[in-house]
Write an enzyme that holds these catalytic residues in place. Structure first.
Site, short mmCIF file in Angstrom:
data_model
loop_
_atom_site.label_atom_id
_atom_site.label_comp_id
_atom_site.label_asym_id
_atom_site.label_seq_id
_atom_site.Cartn_x
_atom_site.Cartn_y
_atom_site.Cartn_z
N ASP A 22 0.86 -1.18 0.00
CA ASP A 22 0.00 0.00 0.00
C ASP A 22 0.90 1.23 0.00
OD1 ASP A 22 -3.17 0.72 1.38
OD2 ASP A 22 -1.65 2.23 0.92
N ASP A 135 -3.75 2.25 -5.23
CA ASP A 135 -2.44 2.23 -4.55
C ASP A 135 -2.23 0.99 -3.69
OD1 ASP A 135 -3.91 2.74 -2.18
OD2 ASP A 135 -2.30 3.99 -1.39
N GLU A 136 -2.99 -0.06 -3.95
CA GLU A 136 -2.97 -1.19 -3.04
C GLU A 136 -3.11 -2.51 -3.80
OE1 GLU A 136 -6.34 -0.84 -0.46
OE2 GLU A 136 -5.97 -2.78 0.47
#
Ligand code: TTP
Ligand code: MG
Length: 427
Positions: A22, A135-136
């Site tokens: 993340d 973003d993960e």
């Protein structure tokens, strides 16, 4: 395999190594890429925010801005009260410029392009990547590392993202998806936390219960009514009580708190390869035992490919020798096929290179997949002639892949080792 268990394989935690990645304050990190002067400054990125205006909501705040109490989803008006804009503070004698920050509007197209760069690194470093958001992502790194070297593996991933994309990522490594997510969050920003099999419960014990995957603030408050404050309390709670109160979800968070999570990391969309691996209880040099295992794995992988209507062009093996040296060897065929006997033959042929080695783990993979129907018709040229020792040679220009290339072909779908396992959707 219809869920049948291979000899020597198990479904316990130790089988899966999951990394959760993340990015740290992602939109803010992106803004800093193109405006390096914002590095180290309190920075707020606002949705629906326009410079000079006060409406909108906070998409994210840099860690410097979070110290002022600014966080995602807060109204910009409230954020501005906690952290005034530098530009306003300069003109306002009541405000302190040193206690002010920078505000920027969201620019999704730019963040998507940065995310794309980071994701390509994830796909390069792991067989199976499940992208969850901009973003993960979860990575199945079972084939990429061993527990003993998981920290170095994660470190090199972080370094590579930072060096080539310019943003920092927090990485958690654990035996389950839910624990890996807790791990990546545990030491943000720039975190690197490894929770080894068997350590999940002790790691969780004192964490506030809302750290457990699936427990939001509302559930946490309700659990508080039951005197369940920590993840350890939840793990030790009476599952019947939890089920009464929260239904099936109560059992799910109970299991997560106990480190039990049978979900396998699966990519969204079509796999780019299919693999299966299996460890020996102890390293062995018994050739027939190793060959038998490879045969089982080969047939399992070939079955799986057939069940997905996948043709494969590359067949690979992975061999792990003591202490934890990982070797891979691959052979590419001139065209895509569906021929289980050939998977076995090629895998066994590749295995001969390791005839003098003690082996602790073996794996078989088919890759270079294609799903086009009707290609089988043109495959007669690939029949294996037992008298032709060149039949298995790779075509010109294609050579055996180097060890580090195991997994370089993007999304992979590892075999589901347990019967009746279901994959839950993301929360
Ligand atoms: P997150 O990963 O939740 O947050 P983050 O990356 O900003 O910070 P952290 O270091 O804690 O991971 O979300 C990723 C991006 O998604 C974030 O940069 C902005 C966007 N986002 C919103 O737009 N609204 C929200 O409410 C949240 C939580 C995130
Ligand atoms: Mg993030």
């Amino acid at each position: 395999m219809d869920g049948a268990r291979l000899p020597g394989t198990s479904t316990d935690d130790a089988d899966q190594i999951v990394a959760h990645v993340d990015m740290d304050c992602f939109y803010a990190a992106c803004e800093r890429l193109r405006e390096p002067a914002l590095e180290g400054e309190p920075l707020v990125v606002g949705m629906g925010f326009q410079p000079g205006k006060r409406h909108g909501a906070v998409a994210t705040a840099s860690y410097e801005a979070r110290k002022y109490g600014v966080d995602s989803a807060m109204a910009i008006t409230e954020a501005l009260e906690r952290l005034p804009r530098k530009i306003d503070a300069v003109d306002d004698p009541d405000l302190d410029v040193a206690e002010a920050g920078y505000y920027r509007p969201v620019d999704m197209a730019f963040y998507e392009s940065v995310s794309e760069d980071a994701r390509s690194i994830l796909h390069d470093r792991a067989d199976v990547v499940r992208e969850v958001s901009i973003d993960e992502a979860y990575l199945d790194v079972t084939g990429e590392t061993e527990w003993e070297s998981a920290r170095q593996w994660a470190r090199s991933l972080k370094d590579r993202i930072e060096d080539s994309v310019g943003v920092t990522a927090s990485v958690g490594v654990a035996p389950t998806m839910s624990a890996a997510k807790v791990a990546s969050d545990h030491d943000k920003p720039d975190g690197l936390v490894v929770i080894e099999p068997g350590e999940v419960r002790s790691f969780f014990a004192d964490l506030p219960v809302e750290k457990v995957h699936g427990v939001g603030p509302v559930t946490a408050a309700e659990l508080g009514d039951l005197s369940i404050e920590t993840a350890g309390d939840l793990a030790a709670a009476d599952p019947d009580v939890l089920e009464d109160r929260f239904g099936e979800r109560g059992l799910e968070i109970y299991r997560y708190a106990r480190g039990e999570d049978s979900r396998e990391v699966t990519p969204r969309g079509r796999p780019k390869s299919l693999s299966r691996e299996s460890a020996f209880t102890e390293a062995t040099s018994e050739r027939s035992e190793i060959a038998d295992r490879v045969r089982s794995l080969a047939s399992s992988v070939a079955d799986r490919a057939r069940s997905k209507d996948a043709l494969y062009q590359t067949i690979s093996i992975k061999v792990v020798t003591p202490p934890f040296d990982v070797y891979t060897r691959a052979r590419s065929l001139p065209g895509p096929i569906d021929r289980p006997a050939l998977v076995e033959d090629v895998a066994l042929e590749l295995l001969t290179e390791f005839d003098d080695e003690r082996v602790r783990k073996v794996g078989v993979r088919v890759s270079n997949l294609s799903f086009t129907e009707g290609e089988q018709a043109s495959l007669s040229g690939f029949e294996l002639d037992p008298n032709d020792s060149n039949a298995l040679e790779p075509p010109e220009g294609q050579s055996t892949l180097a060890a580090t290339e195991w997994g370089d072909d993007g999304d992979d779908e590892r075999a589901d080792l347990s019967a009746g396992q279901t994959t839950l959707d993301e929360f």
